[in-house]
Design a protein around this motif. Structure first.
Motif: not given
Length: 586
Positions: A1-7, A499-518
């Protein structure tokens, strides 16, 4: 679950409620609404710009709209506090149970945690490596290979349907040079003294292997033959041989391509004629004379009529030639056909990973892709900068086999596949990368590979000890998700990890959209840092240790926490193509 998308979605619903109550107009455009972590952690857990971007169309001052939202948000049981900051940002603090639920989400999902439907299975073609088949892969090729492979994995995790593609540049002058260089080494293999390698041919020692193999296959068949006969045979044999080496090297690096496309096959099939006719039919090709390139003196420049593509109509600096003076197609024409072919195969989202020396080629290729697909396809080009190979700060010597560069295989054999893959992602692709053979295997917190892997190994070590301390206990992820009383997790460090683990789903989406796997490597370093901080705190404060004798409930809760940490690290490493280690030995 992406808590940021939920809110984010919930705030849109609250805006609909305010519209239904007549407090704001209905149908406001919320496309730019975001919910993300505040710039400073002290400001809360989540921050939204909703009031800032909607104030004007809502006909209210930003803070007035923010007050309406805050009043709604404060009624939610999962919101501990909601405050207005600055000109109208809304900052939220969530209850501890929200973060504890995220731990349970990790345990339930396993390494699939963070997977998203963002891409909607949209087809995307990621073309990377695509080195000319004229020699072994070198370290810079390795960077492009790792970047492209990790980007492909990241896009898959974000819900895209990805095709990994290698474009074999087996047409043009460079492969004819390869054929002539191979013929020379073939004659050498048959006992001829070839002397110095003539200027313009490839001097690498690796071609001795190719020449020897050709001699073993064909004997003296080509000795005394006309070039028109031996050149195609030598060229094709060398390309096939070197492509096998390239595939083997990529395999050692853990890279598997879905598609290998041949430039020569594309040209032979008439794809270039088809593409250029499509551009001509749209009035995008003409015969004209270009201005002299910048820096050219008048006596160096011979203006002549050329077949040109109206590249400037699509954002390029100048129009581009499509044919050489001898009437043959330019590389650019072939590349137009190739990207048109990708579009016709169903890929309207195209990503090319190129070396830094191709920077001047980006605009024209993007212009051509837009033109040939009539705007239906987009091309994102990611340039990978150079890799500086060193050992203890000193440049490494050249590879004997390659003659002029260090091969990718040399690098992998020196430090291992996982180290190569991880280090190649510790900088943005557009930044140069220092790769020090000594430092990348160093066991210190300054080495990101070790730091992240050590966090995973420590988690696994605790779980092994727990299996001994709690004989017969089911410590699987599913059992911990069901059994653990996560309310026993209440320290600041434990909540920071959650809290850090909760940001992983958001990180996946934002990194994918930006094409930035680093970003994945950066995230894992931050997660490892949070974990090591908790570990170190437990060394001084025994109440924070993971295994608490006489208190099985808190022990199981903490085992759930570190199992989640290990799982998220493994999830991130999987995107990077790196195997998580169970234990580290010096």
């Amino acid at each position: 679950m992406n808590i940021f998308k939920v809110f984010e979605n919930d705030i849109r619903k609250l805006l609909d409620e305010l519209a239904a109550e007549g407090q704001i107009p209905a149908g406001l455009d919320t496309a730019r609404l975001t919910v993300e972590p505040p710039r400073e952690a002290a400001h809360g857990d989540l921050s939204t710009n909703a009031a800032m971007i909607l104030a004007k169309p809502a006909g209210k001052p930003p803070r007035a709209l923010a007050e309406l939202l805050v009043a709604k948000l404060k009624t939610r049981p999962d919101v501990a506090s909601a405050e207005i900051a600055g000109p109208g940002f809304v900052n939220l603090r969530l209850t501890a149970d929200v973060w504890r639920d995220c731990i349970r989400d990790v345990l339930t999902a396993g390494t699939a945690y963070g997977e998203s439907t963002l891409g909607g299975q949209r087809p995307v073609n990621v073309e990377y490596v695509s080195a000319n088949p004229t020699g072994p892969l070198h370290a810079a090729h390795g960077r492009g290979a790792v970047f492209g492979d990790a980007l492909a994995a990241l896009l898959e995790k974000a819900g895209y349907a990805v095709a990994r593609e290698y474009y074999i540049n087996d047409a043009g002058a460079q492969v004819d040079v390869l054929g002539r260089s191979t013929f020379l080494r073939y004659r050498e293999a048959l006992g001829e003294d070839i002397g110095e390698i003539p200027a313009g041919l490839y001097p690498g020692e690796y071609l001795k292997e190719v020449g020897q193999a050709l001699a073993e296959r064909d004997g003296n068949k080509w000795v005394g033959a006309d070039e028109s006969d031996w050149l195609p045979a030598c060229r094709d044999f060398a390309i096939a041989t070197i492509m096998e080496w390239i595939k083997e090297d990529l395999g050692v690096l853990g890279v598997r391509m879905d598609v290998y496309s041949s430039e020569r096959a594309l040209v032979k099939a008439g794809a270039v004629d088809t593409a250029l006719k499509a551009l001509e039919d749209r009035g995008l090709i003409y015969v004209g004379v270009l201005e002299p390139p910048k820096g050219k003196k008048p006596d160096d420049w011979e203006p002549r009529p050329q077949t040109l593509f109206k590249s400037t109509d699509f954002g390029d600096d100048v129009d581009r030639p499509l044919k050489k003076s001898d009437g043959s197609f330019t590389y650019f024409s072939n590349d137009i056909a190739y990207h048109y072919d990708k579009h016709r195969r169903g890929f309207d989202l195209q990503i090319d990973v190129w070396g830094a020396d191709h920077g001047g080629y980006v605009k024209r290729m993007q212009a051509a892709t837009t033109a040939i697909t009539e705007g239906k396809a987009s091309l994102d080009v990611k340039l990978c900068q150079l890799v500086h190979l060193m050992k203890n700060g000193e440049p490494v010597k050249m590879s004997k086999r390659a003659g002029t560069f260090v091969t990718l295989r040399d690098v992998i054999e020196e430090v291992g596949r996982d180290v190569v893959r991880f280090i190649m992602l510790t900088r943005r692709n557009d930044q140069t990368l220092d790769f020090d053979f000594a430092k990348v295997v160093e066991q210190s917190k300054d080495n990101p590979v070790f730091y992240v892997q050590y966090a995973h190994a420590r988690c696994r070590s605790v779980l092994r000890h727990a299996a001994t301390a709690l004989p017969g206990a089911d410590l699987s992820l599913a059992a911990l998700a069901a059994r653990a009383n996560l309310a026993r997790l209440d320290s600041e460090e434990e909540m920071a990890l959650a809290k850090r683990m909760a940001t992983w789903p958001r990180l996946v989406e934002s990194a994918a959209e930006a094409h930035e796997p680093h970003r994945v490597a950066f995230y894992l370093s931050d997660l490892a840092s949070d974990f090591h901080a908790l570990w170190n705190k437990g060394r001084d404060d025994t109440s924070l240790r993971f295994l608490i004798e006489g208190d099985e409930e808190v022990t199981v809760a903490r085992l759930a926490l570190i199992s989640a940490v290990a799982t998220v690290i493994a999830s991130g490493l999987a995107v990077m193509g790196v195997e998580p280690v169970e234990e580290l030995r010096s």
